[in-house]
Design a protein around this motif. Structure first.
Motif: not given
Length: 727
Positions: A92, A96, A98-102, A105, A175
């Motif tokens: 990620y 990429k 923002k595509k991380h599940p955590d 939004k 992270h």
């Protein structure tokens, strides 16, 4: 069997450790000095040496192809493996993230909450409306919404925003490595300085948000749109000073940053770019005592003085009036303006010297490069020179238009005159040379006219040769691909071209269609290029010059297309309305047409129809007298004219000038400068020529106005509308 193998490959689970082992095995299988392209190294790689544990060579190759799709491929394979390792450890990374599940939004703005809530309702009420129309209606409804109702959406947004900020801080803690990768390399670099307008906009934006916290960026831009241009010079200078302070601080901090990070290859030129526009820089210099640049010649000075008292006159008519009044002046008065202009130039040089002495060396260099003292236009770095150089580089073999007899005379006499009168500017020398040419006897002019004819004949001969030369034939997809990889294959086969050719042919034959698509597209582009060049070669040069009005010898003159045009031509030719400006003249013609009786309108309509019939007969006779090549030229020119029109009945679209046209225009301008200079000698022939040009411009403008007036008259009168429709 192949299907079973693929199934086992897909079923086999690759752990992160397995993937890293795969990359290590690939690294060991590569040669020590891997300097070829990654595709070449990949095709020569022995996958049996890469296979490990229960993973076969085919499985390793397939997995690598999956991983390689996620990384860049414009370096060697050895370098590429390091990126693959980073990707496997952190998929990620970068964009990429923002595509991380955590990843939290972002909350919807108050307007979007309102939009999502009401959209379904309005879509049912107005099923015939498009999404764009619905958006416009809801946007308007939201703006008209009372503050009490808006408050609900604003509160929901602020509540969700607090949750988002809290979630984002939590994500940063969990992270930290991902958040570091979110910013670019060298992200700890000092922030770039803002322009004066940006500083002012940010300041005003805060004030707007205090009064209207729910205002969108679009609303703020609309409210602040034109305020910057309307600011007084004093207020603008305040923000210019702040911007320059930021620029100075940024340069100091960047010098230290460059010393700490020499690997970034940042030059001094990258950090010393000014934040001010040319107008802002001029305003600052003027406030510090920079003198205004004087006009280049006496005519410009006369126009500047005259225009200061012509503020009520439309801009399109000012220059015409200036030109007319300049022609009425006596030669003594013109010379007086020229002397005043020369004196202004001398005063300017003295004032500029004083101003420059008060500046630093860097600022002096900047001012001198901007101002170009001595009034020598252009230079190696000027935009015009760059444009000309790029054009010459683009097509160096293209024949240039031959120069005129007057220009040959000027180029011959100019060096001698520059030596005799070094204090005189280039523009004044051009003016003197033009006067000398006008006073030259016809016998002496013949020598230069003969030279002009010789140059013209040579140019035409070269153009014919260029047109008969066939363009380069189009290349196939295979040829283009082979051209791009020939170097790698020659290196592999030790410069043995036949072996390299056979190997390339074999590789192309087994290459998948997906890999060939790019080369097929390039081949299609090359085919289009060939067809275009061939079409240009076959069609005469005259047809290529789109946007220029062509004249064909013996072509019958086009008649008026309808009754109104015939009426307006009659009104313009009889001179009754010559005392009015063109705009008012056309308005008066439109009004008179509306007052005409139906009988008179029918009479003009019948005359126009009769003229059209006569024109068609004459045109057919004229076309029959032409050769096939001339007829094709005429048809091609008319088809180009139709293609360049913007819309039926509308104004013609401006066609982009080709390189040849621009060169021709540039040549025209140079010659025009010389001929205009000769106007100071009150040459009657030049005056008549200018008057004819003005008449032609008036006729062109009149034709455009006719169409507009006809449309307005057709709206107010049903009979005139039927005339227009029938035509």
């Amino acid at each position: 069997m192949n299907g079973a193998m693929e199934a086992t490959t897909q079923d086999k689970v690759w752990a992160q450790d397995d993937l890293l082992k795969l990359l290590e095995a690939m690294k060991l299988a590569l040669p020590q000095k891997d300097l070829t392209k990654y595709k070449t190294s990949e095709s020569h790689l022995d996958w049996t040496k890469v296979a490990f544990n229960s993973f076969t060579a085919e499985m390793c190759k397939q997995k690598w192809s999956e991983v390689s799709k996620e990384i860049r491929k414009f370096r060697t394979l050895t370098e590429l493996i390091f990126d693959a390792q980073d990707y496997i450890k952190n998929p990620y990374k970068g964009k990429k993230l923002k595509k991380h599940p955590d990843f939290p939004k972002k909350p919807l703005t108050p307007y979007f909450r309102f939009f999502m809530e009401k959209r379904a309702k309005y879509a049912k009420l107005h099923p015939e409306m498009s999404n764009l129309d619905l958006t416009k209606i809801l946007s308007k409804k939201y703006r008209e919404l009372p503050e009490k109702k808006k408050k609900k959406y604003v509160e929901d947004f602020l509540r969700d925003k607090e949750t988002f900020v809290h979630s984002m801080s939590k994500f940063r803690e969990l992270h930290p490595d991902l958040m570091e990768s979110m910013t670019k390399k060298g992200s700890n670099a000092p922030e770039k300085p803002r322009t004066p307008q940006q500083l002012w906009y940010n300041h005003e934006k805060k004030a707007v948000l205090k009064t209207r916290p729910d205002a969108t960026t679009k609303d703020i831009k609309e409210s602040l749109g034109k305020q910057w241009t309307q600011l007084s010079d004093k207020k603008r200078l305040k923000w210019i000073a702040k911007s320059l302070e930021q620029q100075k601080l940024y340069e100091e901090t960047m010098r230290g940053y460059i010393q700490q990070h020499p690997e970034l290859n940042i030059t001094q030129g990258d950090i010393s770019k000014s934040t001010l526009t040319k107008a802002e820089r001029h305003l600052k210099d003027k406030s510090e005592g920079r003198p205004d640049k004087p006009p280049p010649n006496g005519y410009s000075m006369f126009c500047a003085e005259l225009m200061s008292s012509m503020k009520d006159v439309p801009s399109t008519e000012r220059m015409v009036m200036c030109s007319q009044r300049w022609k009425l002046l006596k030669q003594i008065e013109k010379d007086a303006y020229q002397k005043r202009c020369e004196q202004r130039k001398k005063d300017f040089e003295i004032d500029m010297h004083v101003f420059l002495s008060s500046l630093s060396e860097e600022e002096q260099t900047r001012v001198l490069s901007e101002d170009k003292l001595g009034f020598k236009r252009g230079g190696a770095n000027s935009p015009a020179a760059k444009k000309k150089a790029s054009r010459a580089k683009a097509n160096p073999e293209k024949p240039k238009r031959p120069i005129s007899a007057m220009f040959i005379f000027s180029e011959e006499k100019r060096p001698k005159m520059q030596q005799e009168r070094p204090d005189v500017s280039d523009s004044e020398i051009t003016r003197l040379l033009a006067r000398m040419w006008n006073e030259l006897p016809d016998k002496k002019k013949e020598k230069y006219k003969r030279l002009e004819m010789v140059l013209k004949a040579e140019s035409e001969k070269k153009e014919k040769e260029d047109r008969t030369r066939l363009p380069d034939p189009p290349k196939t997809a295979q040829d283009i691909w082979q051209q791009s990889v020939i170097g790698d294959y020659l290196a592999r086969f030790k410069s043995d071209r036949p072996k390299a050719q056979k190997a390339m042919e074999a590789t192309w034959s087994i290459m998948e269609k997906k890999e060939k698509i790019m080369w097929i597209k390039k081949a299609a582009e090359d085919q289009k290029r060939y067809e275009r060049d061939l079409c240009e070669m076959r069609s005469p040069a005259a047809t290529i010059a789109a946007g220029k009005k062509m004249k064909f010898e013996g072509e019958p003159k086009k008649p008026p297309s309808n009754g109104y045009q015939k009426f307006s031509q009659e009104m313009l030719s009889n001179g009754e309305l010559n005392h009015l400006p063109m705009k008012e003249r056309m308005t008066e013609i439109g009004a008179r047409w509306q007052r005409c009786t139906l009988k008179d309108k029918d009479r003009y309509k019948k005359i126009a129809e009769e003229k059209q019939r006569q024109y068609k007969v004459l045109l057919e006779q004229w076309l029959g007298s032409l050769s096939s090549q001339e007829r094709n030229t005429y048809k091609e020119y008319n088809s180009q004219k139709r293609r360049t029109t913007a819309k039926p009945g509308g104004p013609k679209a401006k066609a982009k000038k080709s390189d040849t046209e621009e060169e021709d225009d540039e040549e025209d301008e140079r010659e025009k400068a010389s001929t205009e200079a000769s106007s100071s000698s009150e040459d009657d022939d030049d005056d008549e020529k200018e008057a004819d040009d003005d008449d032609e411009d008036d006729d062109d403008e009149a034709e455009d106005k006719e169409n507009k007036s006809e449309d307005s008259s057709s709206d107010s009168n049903s009979q005139s509308s039927s005339d227009s429709d029938s035509d």
